[in-house]
Design a protein around this motif. Structure first.
Motif, mmCIF file in Angstrom:
data_model
loop_
_atom_site.group_PDB
_atom_site.id
_atom_site.type_symbol
_atom_site.label_atom_id
_atom_site.label_comp_id
_atom_site.label_asym_id
_atom_site.label_seq_id
_atom_site.Cartn_x
_atom_site.Cartn_y
_atom_site.Cartn_z
ATOM 1 N N SER A 1 0.859 -1.186 0.136
ATOM 2 C CA SER A 1 0.114 -0.079 0.175
ATOM 3 C C SER A 1 0.748 1.389 0.082
ATOM 4 O O SER A 1 1.614 1.451 0.926
ATOM 5 C CB SER A 1 -1.064 -0.247 1.210
ATOM 6 N N LEU A 2 0.766 1.961 -1.161
ATOM 7 C CA LEU A 2 1.542 3.418 -1.069
ATOM 8 C C LEU A 2 0.667 4.511 -1.573
ATOM 9 O O LEU A 2 -0.439 4.198 -2.211
ATOM 10 C CB LEU A 2 2.491 2.998 -2.363
ATOM 11 N N PRO A 3 1.216 5.710 -1.322
ATOM 12 C CA PRO A 3 0.501 6.919 -1.501
ATOM 13 C C PRO A 3 0.603 7.288 -2.986
ATOM 14 O O PRO A 3 1.399 6.605 -3.806
ATOM 15 C CB PRO A 3 1.410 7.772 -0.666
ATOM 16 N N THR A 4 -0.456 7.830 -3.540
ATOM 17 C CA THR A 4 -0.788 8.441 -4.614
ATOM 18 C C THR A 4 -0.228 9.608 -5.078
ATOM 19 O O THR A 4 -0.714 10.250 -6.328
ATOM 20 C CB THR A 4 -1.941 8.074 -5.233
ATOM 21 N N GLY A 5 0.578 10.146 -4.150
ATOM 22 C CA GLY A 5 0.829 11.870 -4.371
ATOM 23 C C GLY A 5 1.538 11.872 -5.580
ATOM 24 O O GLY A 5 1.406 12.982 -6.186
ATOM 25 N N ILE A 6 2.771 11.051 -5.972
ATOM 26 C CA ILE A 6 3.512 11.459 -7.005
ATOM 27 C C ILE A 6 2.574 11.290 -8.316
ATOM 28 O O ILE A 6 2.831 12.184 -9.218
ATOM 29 C CB ILE A 6 4.476 10.339 -7.273
ATOM 30 N N GLU A 7 1.580 10.592 -8.265
ATOM 31 C CA GLU A 7 0.808 10.403 -9.800
ATOM 32 C C GLU A 7 -0.119 11.589 -9.666
ATOM 33 O O GLU A 7 -0.202 12.447 -10.941
ATOM 34 C CB GLU A 7 -0.183 9.070 -9.641
ATOM 35 N N GLN B 1 0.791 4.420 -14.820
ATOM 36 C CA GLN B 1 1.544 3.328 -15.309
ATOM 37 C C GLN B 1 2.902 3.687 -15.042
ATOM 38 O O GLN B 1 3.514 2.345 -14.878
ATOM 39 C CB GLN B 1 1.526 3.416 -17.099
ATOM 40 N N ALA B 2 3.547 4.955 -14.846
ATOM 41 C CA ALA B 2 4.701 5.080 -14.541
ATOM 42 C C ALA B 2 5.194 4.529 -13.145
ATOM 43 O O ALA B 2 6.223 3.878 -13.101
ATOM 44 C CB ALA B 2 5.282 6.558 -14.580
ATOM 45 N N ILE B 3 4.460 4.629 -12.223
ATOM 46 C CA ILE B 3 4.288 4.245 -10.787
ATOM 47 C C ILE B 3 4.406 2.877 -10.688
ATOM 48 O O ILE B 3 5.146 2.197 -10.050
ATOM 49 C CB ILE B 3 3.490 5.110 -9.790
ATOM 50 N N ASP B 4 3.592 2.116 -11.578
ATOM 51 C CA ASP B 4 3.319 0.673 -11.442
ATOM 52 C C ASP B 4 4.750 0.184 -12.056
ATOM 53 O O ASP B 4 5.340 -0.705 -11.503
ATOM 54 C CB ASP B 4 2.281 0.399 -12.469
ATOM 55 N N ILE B 5 5.422 0.861 -12.999
ATOM 56 C CA ILE B 5 6.634 0.433 -13.565
ATOM 57 C C ILE B 5 7.888 0.478 -12.233
ATOM 58 O O ILE B 5 8.497 -0.657 -12.018
ATOM 59 C CB ILE B 5 7.350 0.995 -14.492
ATOM 60 N N VAL B 6 7.852 1.632 -11.538
ATOM 61 C CA VAL B 6 8.566 1.629 -10.441
ATOM 62 C C VAL B 6 8.653 0.879 -9.401
ATOM 63 O O VAL B 6 9.676 0.186 -8.968
ATOM 64 C CB VAL B 6 8.538 3.147 -9.978
ATOM 65 N N ILE B 7 7.242 0.293 -9.204
ATOM 66 C CA ILE B 7 7.145 -0.678 -8.114
ATOM 67 C C ILE B 7 7.437 -1.941 -8.735
ATOM 68 O O ILE B 7 8.006 -3.002 -7.684
ATOM 69 C CB ILE B 7 5.721 -0.503 -7.472
ATOM 70 N N GLN B 8 7.185 -2.164 -9.848
ATOM 71 C CA GLN B 8 7.645 -3.540 -10.386
ATOM 72 C C GLN B 8 9.275 -3.811 -10.355
ATOM 73 O O GLN B 8 9.613 -4.666 -10.135
ATOM 74 C CB GLN B 8 7.238 -3.621 -11.725
ATOM 75 N N ARG B 9 9.756 -2.384 -10.675
ATOM 76 C CA ARG B 9 11.393 -2.590 -10.528
ATOM 77 C C ARG B 9 12.065 -2.594 -9.046
ATOM 78 O O ARG B 9 12.699 -3.580 -9.037
ATOM 79 C CB ARG B 9 11.811 -1.272 -11.301
ATOM 80 N N LEU B 10 11.266 -2.202 -8.253
ATOM 81 C CA LEU B 10 11.587 -2.264 -6.744
ATOM 82 C C LEU B 10 11.584 -3.551 -6.290
ATOM 83 O O LEU B 10 12.216 -3.967 -5.761
ATOM 84 C CB LEU B 10 10.826 -1.432 -5.935
ATOM 85 N N GLU B 11 10.255 -4.461 -6.815
ATOM 86 C CA GLU B 11 10.049 -5.964 -6.427
ATOM 87 C C GLU B 11 11.332 -6.854 -7.090
ATOM 88 O O GLU B 11 11.813 -7.343 -6.254
ATOM 89 C CB GLU B 11 8.753 -6.145 -7.028
#
Length: 299
Positions: free
Chosen positions: A215-221, A257-267
């Motif tokens: 669960s992460l904040p949506t502020g950047i988006e 979509q950008a943040i989705d990719i960031v979290i996928q990379r983090l995983e």
């Protein structure tokens, strides 16, 4: 070794030693007392065993030690940002600087998205070496009533050293977001962490992560959507205490979509190097398992 002595004297002194010796010493000295370190090692080993049951006990122990070593090395970074990427300090191999430099040349503001992974602030320092100044937006730190006086002094020195090198300002969410919106539209760059978490955060969304949801904040988006600025992602990989690699990459125009990719990379990065993620202490608050499928009733 008391915390105040370590923060006020030990790490500032170590950070002034010549060559890259400070970073090689950091892990041996550690941020904690011997008793605290032993407790943390056992706790981390237990958590790693729960999250990564397929790994061996030896791997869990190795990751726990590497995690505490990394945090100690970052303490030296905090007192010696001016030495990163310079002669006598850790070397930085930077890939993808052209993406940030191109936007800066065009006068376009952008958000550089980081995660609490490895020695993360190396990325803005590396870009500053290439002429790209960045501001940073963080959660409130200095007004935390739980901070001890020595911690507050250490953070003030860290912020001063960081902004002197990166050429920008350190701004907290408690100071309001209007200056961030205005400067992004005016062509400035801002560093924001995607995996920041506080219990009072309200606007959260789940991101698939290690078999559950983070669960992460949506502020950047929302900030990118309202300002129309592009997003870049940067990650640091410490190959040795004195050798860092920074990778900067562009992200899709759609902020979600950008943040989705960031979290996928983090995983992917956490799977490859579990010890390098900072947020294990918040694991049980940030992460939820996938809900069990409902059993179908009998016909």
């Amino acid at each position: 070794m008391t915390r105040a002595w370590s923060l006020d004297l030990l790490f500032p002194f170590i950070a002034r030693l010549p060559t890259t010796l400070p970073w090689r010493l950091a892990g041996r000295i550690g941020r904690e007392s011997a008793a605290e370190r032993e407790h943390l090692l056992r706790w981390l080993e237990s958590l790693f065993a729960r999250v990564f049951p397929q790994a061996t006990g030896g791997q869990h122990a190795q990751w726990a030690r590497a995690h505490l070593d990394m945090l100690a090395q970052e303490m030296v970074d905090a007192m010696a940002f001016s030495r990163l990427g310079r002669s006598g300090g850790p070397t930085i191999d930077l890939q993808g600087a052209e993406f940030a430099k191109g936007l800066a040349r065009q006068g376009k503001g952008f958000i550089l998205v980081l995660n609490h992974y490895d020695r993360l602030l190396t990325a803005p320092v590396a870009l500053a070496r290439e002429g790209v100044a960045t501001n940073v937006l963080t959660m409130p730190v200095l007004d935390n009533p739980e901070l001890e006086a020595a911690q507050r002094r250490f953070l003030l020195r860290k912020i001063q050293g960081y902004t002197e090198v990166t050429g920008g300002k350190w701004h907290t969410t408690s100071e309001g977001l209007r200056p961030v919106h205005e400067s992004l539209r005016a062509g400035q760059a801002w560093v924001i962490l995607a995996d920041a978490w506080r219990p009072e955060f309200g606007r959260l969304r789940g991101n698939p992560f290690l078999g559950g949801n983070l669960s992460l904040p949506t502020g950047i988006e929302r900030l990118a959507q309202s300002t129309g600025v592009p997003l870049l992602h940067a990650v640091t990989y410490s190959r040795r205490p004195d050798h860092l690699e920074v990778v900067v990459e562009p992200l899709p125009e759609n902020p979600r979509q950008a943040i989705d990719i960031v979290i996928q990379r983090l995983e992917q990065d956490v799977l490859a190097r579990p010890w390098a993620w900072w947020q294990w202490g918040l694991w049980d608050q940030m992460w939820q398992p996938e809900p069990a499928p409902k059993a179908e009733g009998n016909a």
